[in-house]
Scaffold this motif. Structure first.
Motif, short mmCIF file in Angstrom:
data_model
loop_
_atom_site.label_atom_id
_atom_site.label_comp_id
_atom_site.label_asym_id
_atom_site.label_seq_id
_atom_site.Cartn_x
_atom_site.Cartn_y
_atom_site.Cartn_z
N PHE A 165 0.85 -17.90 -6.27
CA PHE A 165 0.91 -16.39 -5.98
C PHE A 165 -0.54 -15.89 -6.65
N ARG A 166 -1.62 -16.70 -6.30
CA ARG A 166 -2.85 -16.23 -6.77
C ARG A 166 -3.80 -15.90 -5.63
N GLY A 167 -4.91 -15.17 -5.82
CA GLY A 167 -5.82 -14.89 -4.87
C GLY A 167 -5.24 -13.94 -3.76
N ALA A 168 -4.55 -13.03 -4.27
CA ALA A 168 -4.05 -11.78 -3.36
C ALA A 168 -4.65 -11.23 -2.32
N GLY A 169 -4.53 -11.18 -1.38
CA GLY A 169 -5.28 -10.62 -0.01
C GLY A 169 -4.72 -9.21 0.43
N PRO A 170 -5.15 -8.82 1.25
CA PRO A 170 -4.49 -7.79 2.01
C PRO A 170 -3.21 -7.71 2.60
N ASP A 171 -2.26 -6.91 2.37
CA ASP A 171 -0.82 -6.96 2.91
C ASP A 171 -0.84 -6.58 4.32
N VAL A 172 0.07 -7.30 4.97
CA VAL A 172 0.38 -7.19 6.43
C VAL A 172 1.39 -6.01 6.70
N PRO A 173 0.99 -4.86 7.30
CA PRO A 173 1.78 -3.94 7.54
C PRO A 173 2.96 -4.08 8.01
N ALA A 174 4.21 -3.27 7.88
CA ALA A 174 5.40 -3.50 8.56
C ALA A 174 5.18 -3.45 10.03
N GLY A 175 5.74 -4.26 10.79
CA GLY A 175 5.88 -4.24 12.32
C GLY A 175 4.56 -4.69 12.82
N GLN A 176 3.58 -5.13 12.27
CA GLN A 176 2.34 -5.69 12.79
C GLN A 176 2.60 -7.11 13.21
N ARG A 177 1.94 -7.29 14.52
CA ARG A 177 1.87 -8.75 14.97
C ARG A 177 0.70 -9.54 14.41
N VAL A 178 0.87 -10.66 13.96
CA VAL A 178 -0.07 -11.66 13.48
C VAL A 178 0.03 -13.02 14.29
N GLY A 181 11.49 -20.93 1.01
CA GLY A 181 10.16 -21.34 0.51
C GLY A 181 8.99 -21.73 1.58
N TRP A 182 9.15 -21.10 2.61
CA TRP A 182 8.33 -21.42 3.69
C TRP A 182 7.21 -20.51 3.75
N TRP A 183 5.97 -20.59 4.09
CA TRP A 183 4.86 -19.63 4.07
C TRP A 183 4.19 -19.91 5.34
N TYR A 184 3.36 -18.86 6.08
CA TYR A 184 2.87 -18.89 7.22
C TYR A 184 1.36 -18.79 6.92
N LEU A 185 0.47 -19.79 7.62
CA LEU A 185 -1.05 -19.57 7.31
C LEU A 185 -1.52 -18.65 8.34
N ILE A 186 -2.00 -17.67 8.06
CA ILE A 186 -2.26 -16.22 8.97
C ILE A 186 -3.69 -16.81 9.63
N ALA A 187 -3.73 -16.71 11.07
CA ALA A 187 -4.99 -16.83 11.69
C ALA A 187 -5.51 -15.44 11.90
N SER A 188 -4.86 -14.33 12.29
CA SER A 188 -5.43 -13.39 12.45
C SER A 188 -6.50 -12.63 11.36
N SER A 189 -7.25 -11.62 12.03
CA SER A 189 -8.32 -11.07 11.15
C SER A 189 -7.40 -9.98 10.27
N PRO A 190 -7.73 -9.69 9.03
CA PRO A 190 -8.84 -9.95 7.94
C PRO A 190 -8.35 -11.52 7.30
N TRP A 191 -7.39 -12.00 7.77
CA TRP A 191 -6.95 -13.11 6.90
C TRP A 191 -7.45 -14.48 7.03
N ASN A 192 -7.57 -14.67 8.80
CA ASN A 192 -8.82 -15.72 8.96
C ASN A 192 -8.58 -17.08 8.72
#
Length: 152
Positions: free
Chosen positions: A79-92, A110-121
């Motif tokens: 849980f390190r390197g916190a980034g911007p939250d993805v707002p409720a209802g948003q598609r990524v 325990g599953w996590w998604y690697l987000i391709a959309s900006s600003p997570w890139n």
């Protein structure tokens, strides 16, 4: 001298740390061990980016955040390197899913998604259970991870 905050139990005794990661005993004695506890902690840069086929291509999978914002982290294991939250209802668009079986209950299974959309890139992960994963926006929310998203 600033007294650290007691943050951990170690061998039956309490160990206090200052903001720079050195133990209070190290600060008082002026001696630091060859390997300090702060250097032994993993940093978010220790999480290698995946190299799976979809990870290095333009193939992505759409996911929609559920009712609350989804947190993002560079290193989901700590849980390190916190980034911007993805707002409720948003598609990524996500690239792949990473499994961390030792994740706390709030992100189980325990599953996590690697987000391709900006600003997570492709640099941030987000808990898969924060997304609809094919469930209706009105519920019930029964799917914790989208199995169509490949494993990283």
């Amino acid at each position: 001298m600033t007294l650290g905050v007691t943050i951990a139990a170690f061998l039956g005794g309490l160990v206090s740390f200052t903001a720079d990661g050195f133990s209070l005993a190290e600060k008082i004695s002026g001696v630091s061990p060859a390997v300090s506890l702060s250097s032994a902690r993993p940093s978010y840069t220790d999480m290698p980016l995946p190299t799976c086929a979809t990870c290095t291509s333009n193939v992505t999978f759409p996911e929609y955040v559920g009712r609350g914002a989804a947190k993002t982290f560079r290193d989901p294991r700590a849980f390190r390197g916190a980034g911007p939250d993805v707002p409720a209802g948003q598609r990524v668009d996500v690239v792949c899913r990473f499994h961390q079986p030792d994740a706390p209950p709030s992100v189980q299974p325990g599953w996590w998604y690697l987000i391709a959309s900006s600003p997570w890139n492709r640099q941030y992960y987000s808990p898969a259970n924060s997304y609809l994963n094919g469930d209706s926006p009105d519920g019930p929310y029964l799917t914790n991870v989208d199995s169509a998203v490949p494993v990283c």
